[in-house]
Write an enzyme that holds these catalytic residues in place. Structure first.
Site, PDB file in Angstrom:
ATOM      1  N   HIS A 143       1.007  -1.463   0.106  1.00  0.00           N
ATOM      2  CA  HIS A 143      -0.122   0.034  -0.154  1.00  0.00           C
ATOM      3  C   HIS A 143       0.829   1.269  -0.053  1.00  0.00           C
ATOM      4  O   HIS A 143       0.551   2.176  -0.672  1.00  0.00           O
ATOM      5  CB  HIS A 143      -1.016  -0.052   1.171  1.00  0.00           C
ATOM      6  CG  HIS A 143      -2.235  -0.751   1.091  1.00  0.00           C
ATOM      7  ND1 HIS A 143      -2.170  -2.096   1.452  1.00  0.00           N
ATOM      8  CD2 HIS A 143      -3.416  -0.453   0.752  1.00  0.00           C
ATOM      9  CE1 HIS A 143      -3.265  -2.415   1.139  1.00  0.00           C
ATOM     10  NE2 HIS A 143      -4.339  -1.358   0.472  1.00  0.00           N
ATOM     11  N   ASP A 144       1.769   1.283   0.966  1.00  0.00           N
ATOM     12  CA  ASP A 144       2.856   2.487   0.981  1.00  0.00           C
ATOM     13  C   ASP A 144       3.938   2.178   1.775  1.00  0.00           C
ATOM     14  O   ASP A 144       3.718   1.215   2.905  1.00  0.00           O
ATOM     15  CB  ASP A 144       2.002   3.782   1.411  1.00  0.00           C
ATOM     16  CG  ASP A 144       2.827   4.914   1.043  1.00  0.00           C
ATOM     17  OD1 ASP A 144       3.761   5.059   0.498  1.00  0.00           O
ATOM     18  OD2 ASP A 144       1.929   6.127   1.245  1.00  0.00           O
TER      19      ASP A 144
END
Length: 608
Positions: free
Chosen positions: A492-493
């Site tokens: 996701h990050d």
């Protein structure tokens, strides 16, 4: 069909995705044929009925009491955030600047979330593209008809026609979206393809992960590899040229933001190719005596594509398939090839129309919420959360989770609708409303479902899956889940709060596993009501933990969650609110139990 029947059909599970109402191992054409078969017309067309289901409880005194709670609690859940989201609230001036003019008379709209604001602004153009792309394909098919299609039982001619169009459109799509950055995307795709097809078989999995994981991080850390920066290192005289190329970034200059999904498709192609080496699709079909045009959903995914189909053209057409390129849902390479050869029987025009209506209703719901609930703008204005009561703070946060759910759901459904119109049936990403979940484990099976299926196929199963029969197996299983959710968080990050979120999910799954082993259903068969009540108490705890984990990961972070907890527990009014909320959750979860029991009575058993 009356209005009520039409409404029910729109919100039927079969409208959402036929995978929910039919077995993954049964070709959907069999379900279609059964509709007109008198011998089976009275039998469920979906999955087999369970051995035993309980009598309906909808008209029992217990549930009439629950209905009263619903009538009182649900409006209040909307009313409290609404009261603090308007000009009459004394804090309104602090966040008014984050609001825009709305289309609901007398209300402004909260479009402070940049992700949804971008989607909202571009929605008319995406709607036109949804119509234009299939029409362009029809024009292509007219100019380049599939040769010998009537005698093509293997679907090679249809694949040639569809993949050729997808390949050409993918290249144009890349340059329109990303400008000169399309060359970077094509370079990454080309290197990945060479790794899969050029290395000895035993090196393919290691090379695939060793290439794609660093690329995932490098894209983020290098901010998409600006040409100007590249030129400053390799060829200083070309820095101005590099800056000029950077200025033409297309409609979406930050191509790296959504490239994470493409990484999943690159890994899917490589591993599907790896598992197909030394195998032949024809032999698999012949051995199982399967009709290539009527494969089940499971066979489409697991049976390798023909070795001649692993070409760079098909690979690029799959990796940059326009309807699913930006947001998904995710389908495997094998499934894409199979559906390109033979149109999925589950794609039926009446169902697609109902799905489009359902999408429009979801979009309307989001618009109404943003017109009457300004939690995004309130959060953006750095408020003093201590000024809000426990009920206001809790319900604003709860509503924020629904907005997060909707802002993900709407693009996923729009692009899946585009794929359905174009003749490809990807999995539905969201099975249930975010409020219709009580199990942490089952929640993650239904949230971003296509990604969950990808994780199971390419990470979870290769790592050995899970088993909790012994403490040693349980420890290994927990380690497997930690590895899976660590990948999910980093995918996701690259943020610590997302890592904490991923680990919290695993931590919050543990009580559910322990409870299942301490209180097995078989020991409570003679006391079903007591067991249902016991499960509901545990489910209330699950819901509170899920809300906390998602607030940490996607909304407030650890500091924000700490403020909420302190606000609730700082006085008796907050404690009373917490007890009341748990009681309402108890009632809601009892209704969730009955919804799933009703599905089982109809022959549908969803593991979510």
């Amino acid at each position: 069909m009356g209005p009520l029947s039409l409404f029910r059909s729109i919100y039927d599970l079969d409208t959402l995705d036929t995978r929910f109402t039919s077995s993954a191992s049964v070709p959907y054409q069999t379900v279609i044929d059964a509709r007109s078969d008198p011998a089976t017309s009275r039998e469920p067309l979906g999955k087999n009925l369970p051995v035993q289901t309980s009598p309906p409880k909808w008209r029992t005194p217990e549930f009439y009491f629950y209905y009263i709670i619903f009538v009182l609690a649900v409006p209040l859940m909307f009313w409290i955030p609404y009261k603090v989201s308007g000009p009459t609230d004394h804090r309104y001036h602090k966040y008014e600047r984050f609001l825009s003019d709305g289309w609901v008379p007398g209300r402004k709209v909260d479009v402070s979330d940049s992700q949804y604001h971008t989607f909202r602004e571009n929605l008319p153009y995406m709607a036109m593209l949804l119509l234009f792309h299939p029409l362009l394909r029809k024009a292509w098919n007219t100019v380049y008809p599939a040769p010998g299609r009537s005698n093509d039982s293997g679907g090679a001619a249809r694949l040639e026609q569809r993949a050729s169009f997808d390949y050409v459109f993918a290249i144009l799509y890349l340059f329109i979206l990303h400008g000169f950055s399309a060359f970077k995307v094509l370079l990454i795709l080309n290197i990945n393809y060479r790794l899969a097809t050029g290395l000895p078989k035993r090196y393919i999995p290691l090379a695939t992960w060793a290439f794609n994981i660093p690329v995932l991080f490098a894209n983020e850390l290098c901010q998409g590899y600006h040409y100007k920066d590249i030129a400053s290192y390799l060829a200083p005289p070309l820095v101005e040229w590099g800056a000029w190329m950077d200025s033409y970034g297309g409609l979406m200059s930050r191509w790296e933001v959504l490239f994470n999904l493409t990484i999943l498709r690159l890994i899917s192609f490589n591993l599907d190719y790896y598992w197909s080496v030394d195998k032949r699709n024809a032999s698999s079909l012949e051995k199982k005596q399967l009709d290539a045009s009527q494969l089940s959903e499971r066979d489409r995914v697991t049976i390798p594509a023909d070795f001649r189909d692993y070409t760079f053209r098909n690979y690029l057409a799959y990796a940059v398939y326009a309807p699913l390129y930006l947001t998904g849902p995710i389908i495997t390479f094998n499934d894409y090839i199979c559906q390109s050869k033979h149109r999925a029987a589950s794609i039926e025009r009446p169902r697609t129309i109902r799905y489009a209506v359902r999408f429009a209703l979801v979009l309307l719901s989001m618009e109404l919420i943003l017109h009457f609930n300004y939690v995004g703008a309130i959060s953006k204005a750095n408020p003093v959360w201590g000024e809000y009561t426990a009920s206001q703070l809790s319900l604003l946060s709860f509503m924020n989770l629904h907005i997060i759910w909707l802002k993900l759901l709407i693009p996923w459904r729009l692009f899946r609708l585009w794929a359905l119109v174009d003749g490809i049936d990807p999995p539905e990403n969201m099975v249930r409303c975010v409020s219709n979940n009580y199990s942490t484990q089952l929640f993650w099976r239904s949230w971003h479902r296509s990604y969950n299926r990808w994780l199971i196929r390419y990470i979870y199963v290769p790592l050995g899956g899970s088993s909790f029969r012994t403490w040693r197996q349980a420890a290994r299983s927990i380690l497997t889940y930690l590895l899976v959710f660590t990948f999910v968080a980093l995918w996701h990050d690259i943020q610590m709060r997302l890592l904490i979120w991923g680990w919290l999910i695993v931590l919050f799954m543990a009580p559910e596993w322990i409870a299942a082993s301490l209180f097995p259903r078989r020991k409570w068969e003679s006391r079903p009501t007591e067991y249902r009540m016991l499960c509901c108490v545990g489910a209330v705890g699950n819901v509170l933990m899920m809300i906390s984990a998602n607030l940490v990961g996607f909304a407030l972070g650890l500091d924000g969650l700490e403020v909420i907890i302190k606000s609730i527990l700082q006085d008796w009014s907050g404690v009373i609110f917490l007890i009341t909320s748990c009681a309402c959750l108890f009632v809601g979860i009892q209704v969730m139990f009955e919804i799933r029991e009703e599905e089982r009575r109809k022959g549908v058993t969803l593991k979510c």
